[in-house]
Design an enzyme around this catalytic site. Structure first.
Site, PDB file in Angstrom:
ATOM      1  CB  CYS A   6      -0.588   0.189   1.030  1.00 59.38           C
ATOM      2  SG  CYS A   6      -2.782  -1.277   1.291  1.00 59.38           S
ATOM      3  CG  ASP A  29      10.442  -8.760  -6.026  1.00 58.00           C
ATOM      4  OD1 ASP A  29       9.652  -9.804  -5.653  1.00 58.00           O
ATOM      5  OD2 ASP A  29      11.757  -9.428  -5.613  1.00 58.00           O
ATOM      6  CG  HIS A  97      -0.927  -5.651  -1.146  1.00 59.12           C
ATOM      7  ND1 HIS A  97      -1.721  -4.397  -0.148  1.00 59.12           N
ATOM      8  CD2 HIS A  97      -1.576  -5.532  -2.435  1.00 59.12           C
ATOM      9  CE1 HIS A  97      -2.453  -3.737  -1.361  1.00 59.12           C
ATOM     10  NE2 HIS A  97      -1.917  -4.266  -2.761  1.00 59.12           N
ATOM     11  CG  HIS A  99       2.683 -10.168  -4.338  1.00 58.45           C
ATOM     12  ND1 HIS A  99       2.032  -9.968  -3.422  1.00 58.45           N
ATOM     13  CD2 HIS A  99       3.377 -11.301  -4.019  1.00 58.45           C
ATOM     14  CE1 HIS A  99       2.970 -11.286  -2.450  1.00 58.45           C
ATOM     15  NE2 HIS A  99       3.886 -11.460  -2.978  1.00 58.45           N
ATOM     16  CG  HIS A 101       6.532 -13.401  -7.424  1.00 61.42           C
ATOM     17  ND1 HIS A 101       7.180 -12.832  -6.475  1.00 61.42           N
ATOM     18  CD2 HIS A 101       5.283 -14.062  -6.078  1.00 61.42           C
ATOM     19  CE1 HIS A 101       7.338 -13.071  -5.291  1.00 61.42           C
ATOM     20  NE2 HIS A 101       5.773 -13.245  -5.078  1.00 61.42           N
TER      21      HIS A 101
HETATM   22  P1  5GP Z   1       5.913 -13.162  -1.532  1.00 62.63           P
HETATM   23  O1  5GP Z   1       6.807 -13.209  -1.055  1.00 62.63           O
HETATM   24  O2  5GP Z   1       5.568 -12.633  -0.297  1.00 62.63           O
HETATM   25  O3  5GP Z   1       5.685 -14.283  -2.383  1.00 62.63           O
HETATM   26  O4  5GP Z   1       6.837 -11.969  -1.896  1.00 62.63           O
HETATM   27  C1  5GP Z   1       7.348 -10.460  -1.800  1.00 62.63           C
HETATM   28  C2  5GP Z   1       8.088 -10.002  -2.727  1.00 62.63           C
HETATM   29  O5  5GP Z   1       8.000  -8.542  -2.278  1.00 62.63           O
HETATM   30  C3  5GP Z   1       9.361 -10.435  -2.491  1.00 62.63           C
HETATM   31  O6  5GP Z   1       9.580 -11.501  -3.575  1.00 62.63           O
HETATM   32  C4  5GP Z   1      10.305  -9.917  -2.445  1.00 62.63           C
HETATM   33  O7  5GP Z   1      11.618  -9.605  -3.297  1.00 62.63           O
HETATM   34  C5  5GP Z   1       9.748  -8.406  -2.517  1.00 62.63           C
HETATM   35  N1  5GP Z   1       9.920  -6.988  -1.938  1.00 62.63           N
HETATM   36  C6  5GP Z   1       9.662  -6.941  -0.052  1.00 62.63           C
HETATM   37  N2  5GP Z   1       9.973  -5.745  -0.249  1.00 62.63           N
HETATM   38  C7  5GP Z   1       9.836  -5.047  -1.321  1.00 62.63           C
HETATM   39  C8  5GP Z   1      10.339  -3.898  -1.317  1.00 62.63           C
HETATM   40  O8  5GP Z   1      10.408  -2.616  -0.754  1.00 62.63           O
HETATM   41  N3  5GP Z   1       9.810  -3.246  -3.268  1.00 62.63           N
HETATM   42  C9  5GP Z   1      10.267  -4.922  -3.969  1.00 62.63           C
HETATM   43  N4  5GP Z   1       9.753  -3.246  -4.462  1.00 62.63           N
HETATM   44  N5  5GP Z   1      10.001  -5.420  -3.604  1.00 62.63           N
HETATM   45  C10 5GP Z   1      10.263  -5.957  -2.579  1.00 62.63           C
HETATM   46 ZN    ZN Z   2      -1.327  -3.324   1.180  1.00 62.54          ZN
END
Ligand code: 5GP
Ligand code: ZN
Length: 119
Positions: A6, A29, A97, A99, A101
């Site tokens: 957010c 990412d 939140h 998402h 990839h």
């Molecule tokens: P999840 O593990 O929740 O599926 O993926 C979260 C993703 O967010 C991870 O691949 C991580 O590298 C990415 N991420 C975490 N913090 C940040 C940030 O501050 N900026 C960006 N651009 N990506 C982030």
């Molecule tokens: Zn959010």
């Protein structure tokens, strides 16, 4: 609300945007796992796939349409790409939140199942 994505939507945390419209944002990412690694998020806060409501279905569909467009824009539509959603603890979901990839730009490893990394 203390939600990282957010804050990225608001702009209080910077990001490298690759696509934006009124409802959806796509940005790179911060820890890329492939040469192309972007995150496709709705601007609306939805914590995970488990919280998607019937009224959100057009938004989820649009995320797929945006994935198709971004894959083309980033030059991986022909070479191929993978769209991943992590939901809940066993998946390793770190940001609550919703998402996708989008990964591509190189031959990707086989889909992982059980792993030690977040056991
Ligand atoms: P999840 O593990 O929740 O599926 O993926 C979260 C993703 O967010 C991870 O691949 C991580 O590298 C990415 N991420 C975490 N913090 C940040 C940030 O501050 N900026 C960006 N651009 N990506 C982030
Ligand atoms: Zn959010």
């Amino acid at each position: 609300m203390d939600c990282l994505f957010c804050k990225i939507v608001e702009g209080s945390i910077p990001s490298q945007k690759v696509f934006e419209n009124e409802r959806i944002l796509v940005f790179r990412d911060i820890q890329p796992a492939a040469p192309v690694h972007v995150l496709i998020i709705p601007k609306k806060h939805i914590a995970s796939m488990n919280e998607v409501q019937e009224e959100d279905l057009p938004l989820i569909a649009e995320m797929h349409q945006v994935a198709q467009q971004v894959a083309k824009d980033l030059g991986v539509n022909e070479s191929g790409y993978r769209l991943i959603n992590n939901c809940g603890p066993d998946s390793g979901q770190a940001v609550h939140h919703i998402h996708y990839h989008l990964l591509g730009g190189a031959k990707l490893g086989a889909l992982t199942g059980i792993s030690d990394s977040h056991a």
